[in-house]
Design an enzyme around this catalytic site. Structure first.
Site, short mmCIF file in Angstrom:
data_model
loop_
_atom_site.label_atom_id
_atom_site.label_comp_id
_atom_site.label_asym_id
_atom_site.label_seq_id
_atom_site.Cartn_x
_atom_site.Cartn_y
_atom_site.Cartn_z
CD GLU A 221 -1.19 0.10 3.65
OE1 GLU A 221 -0.77 0.44 4.88
OE2 GLU A 221 -2.40 -0.09 3.46
CB SER B 316 -2.25 -6.28 10.21
OG SER B 316 -1.45 -6.90 9.27
CB SER B 317 2.57 -4.04 11.76
OG SER B 317 3.35 -4.67 10.79
CB CYS B 318 2.10 -3.87 6.73
SG CYS B 318 3.67 -3.71 7.04
CB THR B 319 -3.38 -3.37 6.98
OG1 THR B 319 -3.59 -4.21 8.09
CG2 THR B 319 -2.97 -4.22 5.89
#
Lengths: 461, 461
Positions: A221, B316-319
């Site tokens: 993202e 979630s660390s990336c979302t």
């Protein structure tokens, strides 16, 4: 040590160093996070994106930061051809692109794409009409550098963009961003911060709104889904700050560097026998010049210049560790051996350039000595005295000619550069009156000037 | 501001800052160049590679530096499956991998690969035998994290590697490198410098000699052809220097952080009603703990904690920018709402952790207040008093029990933790003598201890 290899990487600009350390304090957190330090990093990132967009003539949301110029080229090319898959699978690029373009094209060809490389002239210059002729109805993407990384020739990007119509044009602007205005006409544009004095680890991929782009990488993202991985805010902030700084310095530095490179272009053939200065003498980067020395091993020459205190590069900038012949020089049809690329950093001292010119002849002679060759005097010494009378009104050009023709031996040539129309009549007339031989008129561009003509005279007596 | 989100990115280690600035002076040139400054950059790069290799238990020529951990994962996975194409097109990974692994697996599946996700238990732990059962003759690659990035559970990497035999195992070690020893058994290993206190822009991809690897990217001669683009020597030097530094601090800091996290794990359920601490209580990272609060919007909670001076993460660390439910928590079958991840930096002050525990109950209560719920007292308060008598010889455990059982209400439970074998007889005996109810024996691991047993007693009167 005089560092003359800014086309490989520029020393970190003091402004970049300052911005980097400030951003390591203020912008170290994850810009995707919602807490204060995260929001602060995001704000710094947004500001950097706006700066870069402004310099490139783009919208901020058209800019993605990548990890390098090479990654920007790879993603830009593969994403653009993927986005145009329905149109076709044909790619056009010039024969003198950076290796990152050629390697990506090779990969594309290996996966079923078709690739056309457009030839260049002896100066490394693309002709817009030839480029356009290579474009087909199924062409997905065209790729052209803004300026060549090895010989400095500035390509006719805007003309090519106009000539190829609706086909997206990716412009690899790595060698010119920060130094020259960005040419119009690009659909995708790539650049690399460490070439303009920013830190390593920051590339730029700009994609115009409306250009179809499909990421060749797994989903992520960050950076509009175009460049994966944690965003390196401090380095991006430093890159943007230095871009702004070098743009502000460019006009002054460019004319100074242009003159220093002109000195090298003029003097090297006068000082070193059997040497060829390559690249377009007029349409060129201000700071870069390349020449090749016959009978010389490039690696040995670089080593000797290093010992003499000069860091210069040779051959294709990305294959120097293998020192295979440069594909750029080969495509130009010029000498590839004993190749030296000089690219001057902002702020270089004039005396360093003069020292280079003073040292070069003996270094080259030293490398050639074991060969036991009996070389002629430098070609230029046998050839032409250039009298620069640009901007001077008649009768000044003819007066200069009369005063200085004695500096060449009988049989030698004088080129009078003039932009006064009267010289076109006066110089031949003077020759007839004084018994000298008028050889004709050439473009002053052949002598590296951007206007006027050169009137050639052979000294008879 | 107390920064408790080191699992997203660690503050730059002072050693990294120092090394970065030194390398910007000494190692800024292109390490592919042959002149002095280029050779100097190459030497610094080689030294950094040796340092990283040593910490990872690898050979220097097995290490490639990438632009990020995400890029290392993408290249590692795609390069490994490409290298094993003849074996088959099947990929196995755990259900709780980082999003970079899941996204790369999705891309692989979209291009014809087959992907199996191995389930985890309620603690997020993979069972080696279950993982091995998912491997097939056509499995090209298995992927397993060293430790989970959201809940801190340490995975049985070495057991899995042994169980899957000859199938290459890629270990995503982003959360553990620098903190814990690298587990044996990996064929490919990935890591990210900014997680250990290095600068952003440096990932590591290690590929064991003999593991087949075919680059998924266009050719590039840098980093053994595995990571494209100009090599960022200053950042790599800083990454290596900080890795060495944090490894040296790890033992001391780990036990301190382990105790602070234990305090959070124990206290949060005592202080906040309707809360669940998730992740394995024993096999866990020393510095990371996650809990979820029922009836709470995670984004609102993070915002309130930010106002109270705490930078923590959620989901979630990336979302996190989308705040979709965490795939990790979902796979564990635990509560996903009102999720808070606390990850403590090296050197964090004990008082900051205590202030967090002091502030948390009212912050959560404030977020819940508009709901008008009548919540029961914290579960732990109704349940169990833990008496830690580990290391104490009998009769001390029983004396502690007798002295403190009055602290719980009648009906409440006391857990006596002891590693003295005598307690196994003495505690039930004491209960019978004093008319209390002996409930049985559990592993002390259930209370986050690495040894001993818990003897449970209900207060009758």
């Amino acid at each position: 040590m005089s560092y003359f290899d800014v086309a490989s990487t520029a020393p970190l600009h003091p402004v970049a160093r300052q911005a980097l350390n400030a951003a390591l304090d203020e912008g170290w957190a994850d810009p995707a996070r919602l807490y204060r330090s995260g929001r602060q990093a995001r704000m710094l990132l947004d500001a950097a994106r706006e700066t870069v967009a402004e310099v490139l003539g783009a919208r901020p949301d058209e800019i993605s930061f990548t990890a390098s110029g090479t990654q920007a080229v790879q993603l830009g090319m593969l994403g653009a051809v993927a986005g145009r898959r329905r149109t076709g699978r044909h790619l056009v690029h010039s024969a003198v692109e950076h290796s990152s373009v050629l390697h990506t094209a090779e990969r594309y060809a290996a996966e079923g794409g078709e690739v056309s490389a457009v030839a260049v002239d002896r100066h490394g210059l693309v002709a817009a009409e030839e480029f356009a002729a290579a474009v087909r109805p199924d062409t997905a993407l065209a790729v052209l550098q803004s300026a060549n990384h090895e010989v400095g020739t500035v390509q006719p990007v805007t003309e090519v963009a106009a000539a190829i119509g609706g086909v997206p044009l990716l412009v690899d602007a790595a060698q010119s961003v920060g130094r020259l205005p960005v040419p119009s006409g690009w659909s995708l544009l790539t650049a690399s911060a460490h070439k303009w004095g920013g830190p390593a680890g920051v590339g730029v991929l700009a994609v115009r709104k409306g250009v179809r782009y499909v990421s060749p990488l797994p989903a992520d993202e960050r950076e509009s889904g175009r460049a994966p991985g944690y965003v390196n805010v401090p380095a991006i902030v430093a890159a943007a700050a230095s871009l702004r700084a070098v743009r502000a310095e460019a006009e002054r530095e460019n004319s100074r560097l242009h003159a220093l490179v002109e000195r090298i272009r003029t003097q090297v053939p006068r000082l070193v026998p059997e040497v060829e200065v390559v690249g377009d003498p007029v349409r060129r980067l201000p700071h870069l010049v390349t020449f090749s020395c016959l009978y010389v091993d490039g690696e040995v020459l670089l080593g000797e210049l290093d010992k003499a205190g000069f860091a210069v590069s040779s051959g294709s900038s990305c294959t120097s560790s293998t020192l295979t012949p440069s594909h750029v020089l080969a495509a130009m049809g010029v000498l590839t051996e004993g190749n030296v690329r000089v690219s001057l950093p902002y702020g270089v001292a004039e005396s360093d350039v003069d020292r280079f010119l003073a040292v070069l002849p003996e270094v080259v002679a030293g490398v050639r000595a074991p060969l036991g060759l009996d070389l002629a005097a430098p070609a230029a010494a046998r050839e032409t005295l250039v009298i620069d009378a640009l901007g001077k009104r008649c009768p000044l050009p003819v007066i200069e000619l009369a005063k200085r023709i004695g500096e060449v031996e009988p049989g030698g040539t004088v080129a009078v550069l003039s932009d006064d129309e009267a010289a076109r009549l006066d110089v031949p007339a003077w020759c007839e009156m004084r018994g000298q031989e008028y050889l004709g008129e050439r473009a002053a561009a052949e002598y590296g000037r951007d206007r006027g003509s050169a009137y050639l005279v052979r000294r008879v007596g």
